[in-house]
Structures are given as structure tokens and as C-alpha cells.
Design a protein around this motif. Structure first.
Motif: not given
Lengths: 191, 147
Positions: A60-64
Motif C-alpha cells: 500500500a505504501a509503495i504503490v499509493g
């Protein structure tokens, strides 16, 4: 119930989430909106990490933050920089508030986090958890599920990404003939 | 020639980008035993490239990583995944049955998982960067005053 400090962390995260969400609704700058989106993604990732789901939190952190926000920024560079000055009507706020209260009321009836009565604790879930480490030769059950038991899903996910990139290329190209590029070329003949 | 360059952010990105690359490599290899894996590694690597493109101009990023390489990488990842699946057919097993790769056992399952993670990571990384180039690549450089 979840442990006390964890619960307070989650409550704090939800409060920040709400504040950023309202700020995102009220801004007209699309640049600011893209940044707000990244902040909301990061808050989601933090909440997931607080709920002991580091694998999902990482994605979630990387993609978002790393990918979605730059894609929005790139899209903003193609269009107008500010949204039209049309604030939502009073009824929109009332409907959103009522829906929020309804969801909060429903959330009070949710089962405990990690309770054995959850659907994830029935059916195929425990089978994976009990057998994954011995069968797969991996030390992480999450990866055993994604790469062994559910490898077809992983293949289809990669295929979907591939087709999405293909579609973006087919529709937009890489901008060789775009008006913006022509303008830049005219402005800087030495480049 | 350009007066619209965000100097401070560029300096920070120059410092952070190698760290992102190292972290991506770490995630790729640590995935078997901890949160991480091919998809996360690929996405983080793509994020580093996207950040570079955003701050230093899409053209510079495309000279560093040509779109042809990215297109090949995205296709190669999917091809690797499908080949890992089809290997089962050749040896008389089901689609994606990793027992076709080597002697049955945890080591073979681990090998199959590594193949799947590598293919998924390669495709994810290249596809993300390609999509970013396609969407943001219309202007050679996004100027500061345009925000």
C-alpha cells in the motif's frame, strides 16, 4: 479487543485521515489533491501496519505513495491545474455524514480482530497457514500463498498490469507528437 | 537555460534514489522469509525511476532506461510466468505444478515460487514505469510554474 495502545494509534490515524479527507475535498488545486491522495495512502498503510499486516502495508505504501501519486501528477500535467469552483451542495455533506454515522454504527458490531469465528479462520485459510511453511520451503506463509497456492492469481495480476501498460501506450503513446512537446521543442531549439 | 528547477527536492532525490534501489533489492531477496517479495521490490524500483523522471524530466529518464527495454522486460516477465506454468504440461503435470521443474519437495516449491516472484516483479516494475512514461511523457519536462 485490540491492545490499548494499538487502538489509540488507530483512532489517531482515523482522525488524521478524516482531516486530510476534508482538506482534499475542499482544495481546488489538482497538485494538492494528488499530494493529499498520497498522504491518505500512507495513512492507510500505517493503519495496516498497526493491524499486524506488514505485507499489505508495504504494498500500500509503495504503490499509493510511490506510483499512484506520480501517475496523478503526470495526469495533472496533461490537463487544467485547478478544478472548477463548484463546491458540493449541503445535501452532499448531509448524505456523507449520515453514511459515515451508519458505517460507524455498523462497525460497532464487527467481530474482534483476529477472532477465530472470522471467515478467514474457516475454510481454506487454516489449511494454508498450517501447511504452507512445511510444503513450500519458504519461511513466509504470505509468499507461499501468493507464489505457490495462488500462483495463477499472481500470473493474472501480472497479466493485468501488462495489459494496462499496453493500453496506456496504445492510447497515449509516449508523447512523440503531443502539443506540449512541440511547444517545448519550439521554446528550446538547442535541446 | 532553465530557471524552474526545484533544486532542493532534486538534491534530496539524488540521495534517496540509491537507497530505494538498495531497499528494492533487499525486498526482492528477503521475500521468502519476511514481508517483501518480487511485486513489492518491482514496485519500489519503479517508484524510484518514476521519482527520477518526475524531478529530472521524462526525457532524461527515458534516455537512462529506454522504453524498448521496459517493453521487453514487461513482456519477458509475463512470458516467464506462463512458461513456468506450461512446464507442467510438458512433463505431464497440471498447469503451474512446480513438480515438473525438478524433484518434488520443498526445494522445488521454493524454486517455483522464486520464478513466479521474479516474473511478477519484472512485469510490475516495467509496466508501472511504462504507464508513467505514457501518461507523463507528453511534456518533455513539467515546469514549476505549471503547478
Amino acid at each position: 479487543m485490540i491492545a490499548e495502545p494499538q487502538a489509540w494509534l488507530l483512532i489517531g490515524l482515523v482522525a488524521i485521515f478524516l482531516a486530510v479527507g476534508v482538506a482534499a475535498l475542499r482544495t481546488r488545486s489538482l497538485f494538492a489533491l494528488a499530494i493529499y491522495t498520497a498522504v491518505l495512502s500512507l495513512l492507510c498503510a500505517l493503519a495496516l501496519a498497526a493491524l499486524d499486516a506488514p505485507d499489505v502495508a508495504l504494498i500500500a505504501a509503495i504503490v499509493g505513495v510511490g506510483l499512484l501519486a506520480p501517475l496523478f501528477l503526470g495526469a495533472v500535467s496533461l490537463t487544467a491545474k485547478t478544478a472548477a469552483a463548484r463546491l458540493p451542495s449541503r445535501w452532499t455533506y448531509i448524505a456523507a455524514g449520515a453514511l459515515g454515522l451508519l458505517l460507524f454504527w455498523a462497525a460497532l458490531d464487527l467481530p474482534e480482530i483476529g477472532a477465530s469465528s472470522l471467515s478467514a479462520g474457516a475454510g481454506i485459510g487454516p489449511v494454508y497457514v498450517n501447511r504452507a511453511l512445511g510444503e513450500s520451503g519458504l519461511a513466509s506463509a504470505v509468499m507461499a500463498v501468493s507464489a505457490n497456492y495462488r500462483a495463477l492469481d499472481t500470473i493474472l495480476a501480472a497479466g493485468a498490469l501488462f495489459i494496462a501498460a499496453l493500453g496506456a501506450y496504445a492510447v497515449l503513446g509516449f508523447g512523440e507528437r503531443s502539443a506540449l512537446r512541440q511547444r517545448d521543442k519550439a521554446a528550446e531549439p538547442e535541446a | 537555460m532553465n530557471t524552474h528547477r526545484p533544486v532542493v527536492v532534486r538534491a534530496i532525490v539524488k540521495f534517496v534514489m540509491p537507497l530505494m534501489g538498495v531497499l528494492a533489492a533487499h525486498l526482492a531477496f528477503v521475500g521468502a522469509g519476511a514481508p517483501g517479495g518480487g511485486f513489492a521490490a518491482g514496485a519500489l524500483f519503479a517508484a524510484a525511476l518514476v521519482l527520477f523522471g518526475l524531478l529530472f524530466g521524462i526525457d532524461v529518464a527515458r534516455r537512462a532506461v529506454p522504453t524498448l527495454v521496459l517493453r521487453l522486460g514487461a513482456g519477458l516477465g509475463v512470458a516467464l510466468l506462463i512458461c513456468a506454468g506450461l512446464a507442467g504440461f510438458v512433463r505431464g503435470y497440471n498447469f503451474l505444478d512446480f513438480r515438473a521443474l525438478a524433484e518434488p519437495g520443498p526445494t522445488t516449491m521454493r524454486l517455483g515460487a522464486m520464478l513466479i516472484e521474479t516474473g511478477a516483479g519484472l512485469t510490475a516494475s516495467c509496466s508501472f514505469v511504462l504507464a508513467f512514461f505514457a501518461i507523463a511523457g507528453r511534456a518533455a519536462e513539467i515546469r514549476n510554474e505549471e503547478w
